[in-house]
Design an enzyme around this catalytic site. Structure first.
Site, PDB file in Angstrom:
ATOM      1  N   ASP A   1      36.201  42.892  35.494  1.00 54.91           N
ATOM      2  CA  ASP A   1      35.244  41.813  35.734  1.00 54.91           C
ATOM      3  C   ASP A   1      35.513  41.114  37.056  1.00 54.91           C
ATOM      4  OD1 ASP A   1      37.643  40.933  34.484  1.00 54.91           O
ATOM      5  OD2 ASP A   1      36.725  39.001  33.981  1.00 54.91           O
TER       6      ASP A   1
ATOM      7  N   GLU B   1      39.319  39.139  32.328  1.00 52.96           N
ATOM      8  CA  GLU B   1      40.462  38.464  32.953  1.00 52.96           C
ATOM      9  C   GLU B   1      40.027  37.197  33.669  1.00 52.96           C
ATOM     10  OE1 GLU B   1      43.381  37.339  36.026  1.00 52.96           O
ATOM     11  OE2 GLU B   1      41.288  37.954  36.326  1.00 52.96           O
TER      12      GLU B   1
END
Length: 418
Positions: free
Chosen positions: A94, A159
């Site tokens: 991400d 994350e």
């Protein structure tokens, strides 16, 4: 409209012609174009991309759904002695949001300019490292190499929003235990100098919201003990409390304020949120129970106010682990890492990571983890406008991993592994 053309080296979202660009760079740019951006990251596209990569590498890939819609992908290269502890190369899929109006180029077009700078969200944080891992493994396999220890490439979601539905959950999953980890590599930061920065620990992130209830009323009146007064007093306490001093070690930043319904209505409540980053050298239990400074206590007593330490608060994240990874030359994992860098004439700067990465969850399990992104001679631009990485720096990073991965995967059997 943002530009969609490169400089002389290639064209925006269009694949360059044969022989004009290193295939590793082309793969990197392809990965940057996947919109795995919050708040709605296209994780399915990332998983499909990784499935294709696994097929190209002729390596098995396992998909572990740790939370609904949140998949950890694991590509495994089994070693000649799979009973030994493994090496994990971790990266997250991400990326953080962008303000497109502040970018020179479309942040998801992977534009390369005439200097070889590749612009894109995630170019430093951390899609570059993902592809560097992959390309290093590709080259090692093509050369017929095999190592005693198994190598796992793990690709985790979420994350950038705290890792709660990613690594934090994954480390408690049975599939994580099956990895039999001995050592892990994860992300680091760019370094503007010729050195590479390596991180052996990191500050604890605390994301805290303080609720400030107060007396409501009409905006034209003098109203005492309002929510806004309490909110301002929270700032004063944080700025004078020795446990939460702004500076080079502990940082406190106000990131959100909520409250109010109309210009002429004094709100009954206001919320203020803070991002605190506390180094592992600070006594966290003392920080949790710290006493407000005397001048604040006198203010509360004199004005009959509610003590701020009694104000309700909530913590979205309050990480308490303070584990370090050894950087002593007597440690076999660190010795393999540092001696390999030394052989490449690479200068290392050892630091505590200033923010937070998935490494903290790995260390919390008692496993050694190093944060390392081979990006020197590069400004630190993670989460910034116009994030970019130069293609030559990127390609050099692949060569670094080509040396580091064999060294780590060839660490001799340790005590208890014979």
């Amino acid at each position: 409209m943002l530009p969609d053309k490169d400089g002389p080296n290639g064209g925006g979202g269009v694949q360059n012609g044969p022989g004009t660009e290193d295939p590793s760079v082309s793969l990197f740019r392809e990965y940057l174009r996947l919109k795995t951006v919050h708040p709605e990251p296209d994780y399915d596209a990332a998983v499909r991309f990784l499935e294709r990569i696994a097929e190209e590498l002729a390596l098995p890939m396992k998909k572990v759904e740790v939370c609904p819609g949140r998949v950890v992908a694991i590509i495994t290269w089994v070693g000649s002695r799979p009973e030994l502890k493994s090496v994990v190369l971790n990266s997250h899929t991400d990326v953080v949001p962008v303000y497109e109006e502040h970018w020179k180029h479309d942040p998801f077009a992977a534009v390369k300019d005439e200097h070889g700078n590749i612009y894109g969200r995630g170019s430093q944080d951390m899609k570059c490292v993902t592809i560097q891992y992959i390309e290093a493994i590709r080259r090692l396999k093509a050369a017929g190499k095999r190592f005693s220890r198994t190598i796992h490439l793990t690709f985790v979601p979420d994350e950038e929003v705290g890792g709660h539905k990613g690594m934090e959950t994954f480390v408690k999953h049975p599939e994580f235990q099956k990895l039999n980890i001995g050592f892990a590599l994860d992300e680091g930061l760019a370094n503007p100098t010729n050195a590479y920065t390596v991180f052996y620990g990191e500050r604890n992130p605390w994301w805290i919201t303080v609720r400030c209830p107060g007396s409501p009323g009409h905006g034209s009146r003098f109203v005492e003990n309002t929510a806004a007064e309490k909110l301002v007093s929270v700032f004063r306490m944080l700025n004078t409390n020795e446990c939460f001093t702004l500076g080079d070690v502990t940082t406190v930043n106000m990131t959100m304020v909520k409250g109010g319904v109309a210009y002429n209505v004094i709100p009954a409540e206001m919320d203020v949120s803070f991002d605190l980053r506390i180094p592992p050298t600070v006594n966290l239990m003392r920080a949790c129970s710290s006493t407000p400074p005397k001048q604040y206590q006198d203010f509360v007593k004199e004005h009959n106010r509610t003590p701020l330490n009694l104000l309700p608060f909530s913590a979205l994240q309050k990480h308490m682990d303070q584990n370090f990874t050894s950087t002593e030359e007597s440690d076999p994992w660190w010795h393999a890492f540092s001696s390999t860098c030394k052989a490449m004439n690479v200068t290392l700067q050892k630091e505590i990571f200033p923010a937070a990465t998935d490494s903290r969850f790995i260390r919390e399990e008692g496993l050694p983890a190093i944060g390392f992104s081979p990006m020197n001679l590069t400004p630190i631009l993670l989460h910034d406008h116009n994030e970019y990485l130069n293609e030559q720096v990127f390609l050099r990073g692949i060569q670094v991993y080509e040396r580091l991965v064999p060294a780590l995967a060839s660490v001799p059997p340790l005590s208890g592994e014979e």
